[in-house]
Design a protein around this motif. Structure first.
Motif, PDB file in Angstrom:
ATOM      1  N   ARG A   1       0.864  -1.179   0.000  1.00 52.77           N
ATOM      2  CA  ARG A   1       0.000   0.000   0.000  1.00 52.77           C
ATOM      3  C   ARG A   1       0.900   1.229   0.000  1.00 52.77           C
ATOM      4  O   ARG A   1       1.808   1.337   0.819  1.00 52.77           O
ATOM      5  N   LEU A   2       0.608   2.161  -0.895  1.00 50.65           N
ATOM      6  CA  LEU A   2       1.364   3.402  -0.922  1.00 50.65           C
ATOM      7  C   LEU A   2       0.388   4.548  -0.743  1.00 50.65           C
ATOM      8  O   LEU A   2      -0.608   4.642  -1.472  1.00 50.65           O
ATOM      9  N   ARG A   3       0.679   5.379   0.223  1.00 51.33           N
ATOM     10  CA  ARG A   3      -0.214   6.513   0.450  1.00 51.33           C
ATOM     11  C   ARG A   3      -0.037   7.517  -0.687  1.00 51.33           C
ATOM     12  O   ARG A   3       1.096   7.800  -1.098  1.00 51.33           O
ATOM     13  N   GLY A   4      -1.149   8.026  -1.216  1.00 53.80           N
ATOM     14  CA  GLY A   4      -1.079   8.990  -2.318  1.00 53.80           C
ATOM     15  C   GLY A   4      -0.369  10.269  -1.906  1.00 53.80           C
ATOM     16  O   GLY A   4      -0.467  10.688  -0.757  1.00 53.80           O
ATOM     17  N   GLU A   5       0.350  10.853  -2.829  1.00 55.91           N
ATOM     18  CA  GLU A   5       1.146  12.031  -2.478  1.00 55.91           C
ATOM     19  C   GLU A   5       0.355  13.327  -2.559  1.00 55.91           C
ATOM     20  O   GLU A   5       0.406  14.161  -1.657  1.00 55.91           O
ATOM     21  N   HIS A   6      -0.382  13.466  -3.660  1.00 59.21           N
ATOM     22  CA  HIS A   6      -1.184  14.684  -3.809  1.00 59.21           C
ATOM     23  C   HIS A   6      -2.334  14.674  -2.817  1.00 59.21           C
ATOM     24  O   HIS A   6      -2.544  15.620  -2.080  1.00 59.21           O
ATOM     25  N   ASP A   7      -3.038  13.559  -2.831  1.00 60.02           N
ATOM     26  CA  ASP A   7      -4.249  13.435  -2.031  1.00 60.02           C
ATOM     27  C   ASP A   7      -4.051  12.295  -1.042  1.00 60.02           C
ATOM     28  O   ASP A   7      -3.969  11.145  -1.430  1.00 60.02           O
ATOM     29  N   ARG A   8      -3.953  12.647   0.207  1.00 60.01           N
ATOM     30  CA  ARG A   8      -3.591  11.623   1.180  1.00 60.01           C
ATOM     31  C   ARG A   8      -4.747  10.693   1.581  1.00 60.01           C
ATOM     32  O   ARG A   8      -4.576   9.812   2.422  1.00 60.01           O
ATOM     33  N   ARG A   9      -5.910  10.892   0.951  1.00 54.51           N
ATOM     34  CA  ARG A   9      -6.986   9.922   1.184  1.00 54.51           C
ATOM     35  C   ARG A   9      -6.778   8.669   0.351  1.00 54.51           C
ATOM     36  O   ARG A   9      -7.202   7.584   0.730  1.00 54.51           O
ATOM     37  N   VAL A  10      -6.187   8.836  -0.813  1.00 55.85           N
ATOM     38  CA  VAL A  10      -6.127   7.690  -1.730  1.00 55.85           C
ATOM     39  C   VAL A  10      -4.967   6.771  -1.372  1.00 55.85           C
ATOM     40  O   VAL A  10      -3.933   7.209  -0.879  1.00 55.85           O
ATOM     41  N   ILE A  11      -5.238   5.490  -1.612  1.00 58.01           N
ATOM     42  CA  ILE A  11      -4.217   4.470  -1.458  1.00 58.01           C
ATOM     43  C   ILE A  11      -3.837   4.016  -2.854  1.00 58.01           C
ATOM     44  O   ILE A  11      -4.692   3.690  -3.664  1.00 58.01           O
TER      45      ILE A  11
END
Lengths: 154, 154
Positions: A84-94
């Motif tokens: 799982r990588l946390r999204g960079e722009h939007d931290r809600r997305v995985i």
DNA sequence: AAAAATTACTTCAAACATCAAAATATTTAA
DNA sequence: TTAAATATTTTGATGTTTGAAGTAATTTTT
């Protein structure tokens, strides 16, 4: 054309469908990835090697409930196939990715498919192959509820 | 032949497989048999109308664990689609049959398949159809681990 | 014919899959 | 800055699948 032929082709398609379901799983059970079910392999396949798709993209692609995907990803992460990588722009997305081990599975499965298609098309000319592709297009049109633009000949 | 075509055909086959899984289920959910899952329908189909197969025959045909078939048959019997008949010669054997309701499902599903194959083959000549059948034979040979007797042309 | 082996099926416990609804965290809009 | 929207996870409930153990009937062996 006699219905016999159609009936026979139907039976063969059903058989092929069943075989694919069974064999894909058994093929992989024999190898070093015996801890994976066919559903998990399909998930790994949907996650794919070449981009980091989001959870919702993948769950849509697989037509499963997002909660189900969470559970599947938990299992695959525990077994060391998926990250799982946390999204960079939007931290809600995985964003989902494959580990090295996950990529091996992906490639093994891809090579099974390549072999399958190679055999499927073995011995046919280019023209014949394009014909076969057209038949598959018909099938997809039917399945996806599109009318078939029939290339009728006289 | 370029690998592109093969890659494309592979993608389409995968798509078709996925569509069939999803659509068969949704089609039936809309009708009067919405209490059936796709696996249950496939079980009904394997049990079939025309003979009374034994439990083990059916579980082999579906490649599922015998215990799983027992559970499936329990559910289908409870919902009124399937009957268990004790074998006459050998009282260990269970023979499976369809109720009237089960036979309706069988026929409905068969007609879905007929429509699917009709569309699949729409617009092709007899010769072309026999070609397509040959390709499916190749696929089955591959899936079932038989060597393909390649009809190579020069 | 009694004991042992085989077979056909069922039960059981554990793992996994599935869903809808509620919860959490983050971002965007008012 | 609050409210609404979005992306994902958690929760709880239900169903499916499996391997292994269990039961019952039949066949084989002694």
């Amino acid at each position: 054309m006699t219905g016999d032929v159609k009936q026979r082709i139907n039976t063969k398609l059903v058989q092929a469908y069943r075989d694919i379901t069974n064999i894909e799983e058994k093929e992989l059970k024999k190898g070093p990835f015996s801890d994976l079910s066919i559903k998990e392999i399909h998930a790994i396949n949907a996650i794919s090697m070449y981009e980091h798709k989001t959870s919702s993209q993948v769950s849509k692609e697989l037509s499963i409930n997002p909660g189900t995907l969470t559970a599947t990803v938990n299992n695959l992460a525990r077994k060391g196939y998926v990250l799982r990588l946390r999204g960079e722009h939007d931290r809600r997305v995985i964003r989902l990715g494959l580990t090295r081990k996950g990529r091996s599975v992906y490639r093994l499965h891809a090579s099974f498919h390549r072999k399958m298609v190679d055999t499927f098309l073995q011995g046919f000319s280019d023209h014949e192959i394009s014909l076969i592709e057209k038949a598959i297009d018909h099938l997809l049109n039917f399945l996806e509820g599109r009318p078939n633009t029939v290339s009728t000949r006289i």
